[in-house]
Design a protein around this motif. Structure first.
Motif, PDB file in Angstrom:
ATOM      1  N   UNK A 352      56.517 -66.018  18.818  1.00  0.00           N
ATOM      2  CA  UNK A 352      57.584 -65.331  18.083  1.00  0.00           C
ATOM      3  C   UNK A 352      58.358 -64.403  19.009  1.00  0.00           C
ATOM      4  N   UNK A 353      57.634 -63.596  19.797  1.00  0.00           N
ATOM      5  CA  UNK A 353      58.268 -62.711  20.778  1.00  0.00           C
ATOM      6  C   UNK A 353      57.355 -62.643  21.998  1.00  0.00           C
ATOM      7  N   UNK A 354      57.885 -62.971  23.149  1.00  0.00           N
ATOM      8  CA  UNK A 354      57.055 -62.932  24.348  1.00  0.00           C
ATOM      9  C   UNK A 354      57.878 -63.199  25.592  1.00  0.00           C
ATOM     10  N   UNK A 355      57.168 -63.415  26.708  1.00  0.00           N
ATOM     11  CA  UNK A 355      57.817 -63.645  27.996  1.00  0.00           C
ATOM     12  C   UNK A 355      57.231 -64.902  28.649  1.00  0.00           C
ATOM     13  N   UNK A 356      58.118 -65.673  29.230  1.00  0.00           N
ATOM     14  CA  UNK A 356      57.712 -66.840  30.024  1.00  0.00           C
ATOM     15  C   UNK A 356      57.943 -66.471  31.490  1.00  0.00           C
ATOM     16  N   UNK A 357      56.876 -66.532  32.302  1.00  0.00           N
ATOM     17  CA  UNK A 357      56.908 -65.972  33.660  1.00  0.00           C
ATOM     18  C   UNK A 357      56.592 -67.054  34.689  1.00  0.00           C
ATOM     19  N   UNK A 358      57.436 -67.122  35.719  1.00  0.00           N
ATOM     20  CA  UNK A 358      57.233 -68.125  36.765  1.00  0.00           C
ATOM     21  C   UNK A 358      56.081 -67.756  37.690  1.00  0.00           C
ATOM     22  N   UNK A 359      56.145 -66.525  38.243  1.00  0.00           N
ATOM     23  CA  UNK A 359      55.084 -66.129  39.176  1.00  0.00           C
ATOM     24  C   UNK A 359      55.012 -64.621  39.289  1.00  0.00           C
ATOM     25  N   UNK A 360      53.893 -64.172  39.847  1.00  0.00           N
ATOM     26  CA  UNK A 360      53.695 -62.753  40.143  1.00  0.00           C
ATOM     27  C   UNK A 360      53.896 -62.545  41.641  1.00  0.00           C
ATOM     28  N   UNK A 361      54.233 -61.298  41.997  1.00  0.00           N
ATOM     29  CA  UNK A 361      54.569 -60.992  43.379  1.00  0.00           C
ATOM     30  C   UNK A 361      54.026 -59.618  43.739  1.00  0.00           C
ATOM     31  N   UNK A 362      53.506 -59.510  44.963  1.00  0.00           N
ATOM     32  CA  UNK A 362      53.046 -58.233  45.504  1.00  0.00           C
ATOM     33  C   UNK A 362      52.006 -57.602  44.590  1.00  0.00           C
ATOM     34  N   UNK A 363      51.032 -58.384  44.190  1.00  0.00           N
ATOM     35  CA  UNK A 363      49.988 -57.854  43.315  1.00  0.00           C
ATOM     36  C   UNK A 363      48.930 -57.121  44.140  1.00  0.00           C
ATOM     37  N   UNK A 364      48.504 -55.999  43.611  1.00  0.00           N
ATOM     38  CA  UNK A 364      47.503 -55.161  44.281  1.00  0.00           C
ATOM     39  C   UNK A 364      46.494 -54.643  43.261  1.00  0.00           C
ATOM     40  N   UNK A 365      45.243 -54.509  43.706  1.00  0.00           N
ATOM     41  CA  UNK A 365      44.195 -54.027  42.823  1.00  0.00           C
ATOM     42  C   UNK A 365      44.323 -52.521  42.607  1.00  0.00           C
ATOM     43  N   UNK A 366      44.230 -52.112  41.350  1.00  0.00           N
ATOM     44  CA  UNK A 366      44.211 -50.693  41.000  1.00  0.00           C
ATOM     45  C   UNK A 366      42.772 -50.240  40.760  1.00  0.00           C
ATOM     46  N   UNK A 367      41.994 -51.059  40.036  1.00  0.00           N
ATOM     47  CA  UNK A 367      40.614 -50.708  39.699  1.00  0.00           C
ATOM     48  C   UNK A 367      39.773 -51.983  39.725  1.00  0.00           C
ATOM     49  N   UNK A 368      39.010 -52.239  40.821  1.00  0.00           N
ATOM     50  CA  UNK A 368      38.285 -53.510  40.938  1.00  0.00           C
ATOM     51  C   UNK A 368      37.210 -53.700  39.878  1.00  0.00           C
ATOM     52  N   UNK A 369      36.584 -52.630  39.391  1.00  0.00           N
ATOM     53  CA  UNK A 369      35.510 -52.797  38.399  1.00  0.00           C
ATOM     54  C   UNK A 369      36.017 -53.418  37.099  1.00  0.00           C
ATOM     55  N   UNK A 370      37.292 -53.202  36.794  1.00  0.00           N
ATOM     56  CA  UNK A 370      37.871 -53.811  35.592  1.00  0.00           C
ATOM     57  C   UNK A 370      38.940 -54.843  35.943  1.00  0.00           C
ATOM     58  N   UNK A 371      39.061 -55.163  37.234  1.00  0.00           N
ATOM     59  CA  UNK A 371      40.085 -56.106  37.706  1.00  0.00           C
ATOM     60  C   UNK A 371      41.467 -55.705  37.203  1.00  0.00           C
TER      61      UNK A 371
END
Length: 444
Positions: A352-371
């Motif tokens: 109904x309402x959302x986003x269609x996304x091709x790819x992610x870029x420059x992703x970095x971990x903020x908190x590894x215990x919760x990914x």
């Protein structure tokens, strides 16, 4: 010298109680293009010999790319000298014992012998289609061959050859861009026409993007974005060392249902639809490891050291190369997300309402215990309203736990795509639909 000669020279010269030889011979060529023209051809050929010497529970590592017999004898001596200077490591239980390795096909002569002319002809198809459309293409095509040999003084002896072909492009227009990528170990995996058509289609769909309010939305991720989910989860804790050190998202979740029932993540080094490796960098045969099965976190992957730290574990064949700079720990290099039964078109129609996304870029971990990961969308972000793509949106920043995101998986695509991974292997992933994904800011 061939690998057997290298291994014999090192093992016969070593004075250590146990000795391991790892030889990696790589021949990799890269053709880059930008503004619809090839601007760079690079070839790197190298042989790297890594010797691990063991005295008691002390380990010394020495690395060289000099394969002359006298240099190999010196390398064995240097690893032994380094071992003498190390502290005891009572958790180290010794080098692996020999096991039977099942050969697997992963070598394509057409990739290994691919010429600069062939790569230029391939990327030329992308450049011409972009130019005809009045757009600008940039990207690269890589062809490589790798020979790996592992031997140790206990009798381990394993050799494997593989090839890799990868091509990607971003095609840019006035105010939009499109991305496409192919990966495989055989040359026909690279379809330049299909790459160009896919990137141009995304570019055209993304013309004149508008601002979109950040918030929590349902998302449909192309395989490029799905691959980032698996690779960041692998980096943040699919290896036993990170679990044992208490810094993995699997800590406190093993045996629990933490993702949707439809989510099964497997590491399979023998699957020829990926880029297979039959054994790891210790010469231990790779096992098929169900890391997440029907949403339940089952197990990380192990090497011989991490398996030796637990009473009931054995190596799963996921050792990374030994390094004088420190231990990275075991890692999955052949990840597969099991496909589902829903097409991307059906995912969009059900939203109904959302986003269609091709790819992610420059992703970095903020908190590894919760990914928890932060990053940007790129090369095609589209708003979905009432089951249709309404309009393109400018790129958004997200900060989201990937574990929680997969907990709300509503659908998984039917068609997996193989993509080169940052771990040196490849990841096979389809598109996914997630019911909740949090975007924290927008670009202007």
């Amino acid at each position: 010298m061939n690998f057997r000669q290298i291994a014999d020279a090192v093992l016969s010269a070593s004075k250590a109680e146990q000795t391991e030889v790892l030889a990696l011979e790589q021949d990799e060529s890269l053709t880059r293009f930008a503004n619809n023209c090839v601007h760079q051809n690079v070839t790197e050929r190298n042989v790297q010999i890594t010797v691990r010497a063991v005295i008691g529970t002390k380990i010394g590592i020495a690395v060289s790319n000099d394969t002359r017999p006298e240099s190999l004898r010196h390398l064995a001596s240097r690893a032994c000298d380094v071992a003498k200077l190390q502290p005891d490591n009572p958790e180290f239980k010794g080098l692996p014992e020999p096991q039977s390795v099942t050969p697997v096909a992963a070598y394509d002569h057409a990739v290994a012998e691919c010429t600069p002319e062939h790569r230029a002809k391939t990327v030329g198809i992308i450049c011409r289609k972009a130019a005809t459309a009045g757009c600008s293409a940039a990207g690269s095509m890589t062809t490589s061959s790798l020979s790996i040999g592992v031997a140790n003084s206990k009798g381990v002896s394993a050799e494997h050859r593989s090839t890799l072909a990868d091509a990607s492009t971003v095609i840019m227009g006035t105010n939009s861009s499109g991305w496409a990528q192919n990966t495989g170990w055989q040359l026909p995996a690279i379809d330049a026409e299909a790459i160009a058509n896919e990137a141009l289609a995304k570019l055209r769909l993304g013309i004149d993007p508008v601002d979109f309010e950040p918030g929590e939305y349902a998302v449909i991720l192309d395989p490029y974005a799905t691959a980032d989910l698996l690779e960041m989860l692998a980096f943040d804790g699919m290896g036993a060392l990170s679990v044992q050190e208490g810094r993995s998202w699997m800590n406190g979740r093993l045996g629990q249902r933490i993702m949707a029932d439809s989510v099964s993540i497997i590491d399979d080094g023998l699957n020829t639809s990926g880029v297979p490796w039959p054994f790891d960098f210790e010469g231990v045969p790779k096992k098929v490891v169900p890391i997440v099965s029907s949403g339940v976190a089952l197990t990380p992957v192990y090497d011989s050291f991490t398996a030796g730290r637990e009473s009931d574990k054995h190596s799963t064949g996921h050792a990374t190369p030994p390094s004088p700079q420190g231990r990275f720990g075991p890692a999955p290099m052949n990840l597969f997300l099991r496909p589902g039964t829903t097409s991307i078109e059906a995912m969009i129609k059900s939203t109904k309402l959302g986003l269609y996304i091709t790819r992610f870029w420059y992703t970095r971990t903020v908190h590894p215990r919760d990914a928890v990961v932060t990053g940007m969308t790129r090369d095609g972000t589209f708003v979905i309203r009432n089951g249709e793509i309404a309009h393109p949106a400018k790129s958004l920043r997200f900060t989201q736990s990937y574990v929680d995101a997969l907990k709300y998986t509503e659908a998984i695509g039917t068609s997996p795509r193989l993509l080169r991974s940052g771990f040196g292997g490849a990841t096979s992933v389809p598109a996914v639909k997630l019911a909740r994904f949090r975007f924290t800011s927008a670009t202007k």
